[in-house]
Design a protein around this motif. Structure first.
Motif, PDB file in Angstrom:
ATOM      1  N   LEU A 127      -1.562 -66.791  68.083  1.00 35.08           N
ATOM      2  CA  LEU A 127      -2.026 -66.624  66.703  1.00 35.08           C
ATOM      3  C   LEU A 127      -3.097 -65.551  66.550  1.00 35.08           C
ATOM      4  CD1 LEU A 127      -2.454 -70.393  65.735  1.00 35.08           C
ATOM      5  CD2 LEU A 127      -0.434 -68.949  65.436  1.00 35.08           C
ATOM      6  N   ARG A 130      -2.862 -62.859  63.830  1.00 31.47           N
ATOM      7  CA  ARG A 130      -2.519 -63.302  62.481  1.00 31.47           C
ATOM      8  C   ARG A 130      -3.725 -63.286  61.550  1.00 31.47           C
ATOM      9  NH1 ARG A 130       1.188 -68.648  62.319  1.00 31.47           N
ATOM     10  NH2 ARG A 130       2.821 -67.978  63.726  1.00 31.47           N
ATOM     11  N   LEU A 135      -1.739 -68.877  58.287  1.00 30.71           N
ATOM     12  CA  LEU A 135      -1.836 -70.057  59.143  1.00 30.71           C
ATOM     13  C   LEU A 135      -1.545 -71.339  58.380  1.00 30.71           C
ATOM     14  CD1 LEU A 135      -5.199 -69.224  60.964  1.00 30.71           C
ATOM     15  CD2 LEU A 135      -2.879 -68.756  61.778  1.00 30.71           C
ATOM     16  N   GLU A 139      -3.421 -75.153  62.019  1.00 31.73           N
ATOM     17  CA  GLU A 139      -3.831 -73.942  62.735  1.00 31.73           C
ATOM     18  C   GLU A 139      -5.202 -73.479  62.270  1.00 31.73           C
ATOM     19  OE1 GLU A 139       0.602 -72.022  63.587  1.00 31.73           O
ATOM     20  OE2 GLU A 139      -0.426 -71.572  61.706  1.00 31.73           O
TER      21      GLU A 139
END
Length: 154
Positions: A127, A130, A135, A139
């Motif tokens: 992740l 990102r 998310l 997350e």
């Protein structure tokens, strides 16, 4: 040996008053109770986001708040990790940037946690690039926890 956390303070609002005291050893501390019982006020006072009206707060034997001795250590110098209910992540930073934010501000001699270990522990490797808006809720919570841990709170 001193307790990890000692407090005895009060905080009043127009429709609510919190009068609380406690003494906790090292370890995991859980705060729970019904909605509106003062959990967030308690944590905000300990972290320095809210100033109690009177009383004392001590962490690791160090007074961080005392109205009688005119002590109120600023939030950023209390070295307390705090994960907000909504995560409070920086939308202009990537996952990687959010995690590294607190770590960058922590003096080198106080860094006891490696970013790599935090990322590995919370399984965030995939992740890192990102944006926060990409998310899921879970997350986001893991990233918020990673950011708090990466700052090496006491």
């Amino acid at each position: 040996m001193n307790e990890f956390l000692n407090f005895n303070f009060s905080k009043s609002y127009p429709d609510f008053e919190l009068r609380t005291s406690g003494s906790f050893p090292h370890g995991i501390i859980a705060i729970f109770g019904p909605s509106g019982s003062g959990k967030t006020t308690l944590l905000n006072c300990i972290s320095g986001l809210t100033k109690p009206d009177q009383g004392e707060i001590e962490v690791l034997g160090k007074t961080i708040f005392s109205d009688s001795r005119n002590v109120n250590i600023p939030t950023e110098h209390r070295r307390i990790g705090y994960v907000f209910q909504d995560g409070a992540l920086f939308p202009n930073l990537s996952v990687d940037g959010n995690i590294k934010f607190g770590h960058k501000l922590t003096p080198p001699g106080q860094k006891v946690v490696s970013i790599e270990d935090v990322i590995d522990l919370l399984q965030l490797e995939k992740l890192l690039d990102r944006g926060i808006t990409e998310l899921s809720g879970g997350e986001r919570q893991r990233v918020a926890l990673a950011r708090a841990l990466a700052a090496s709170p006491q």
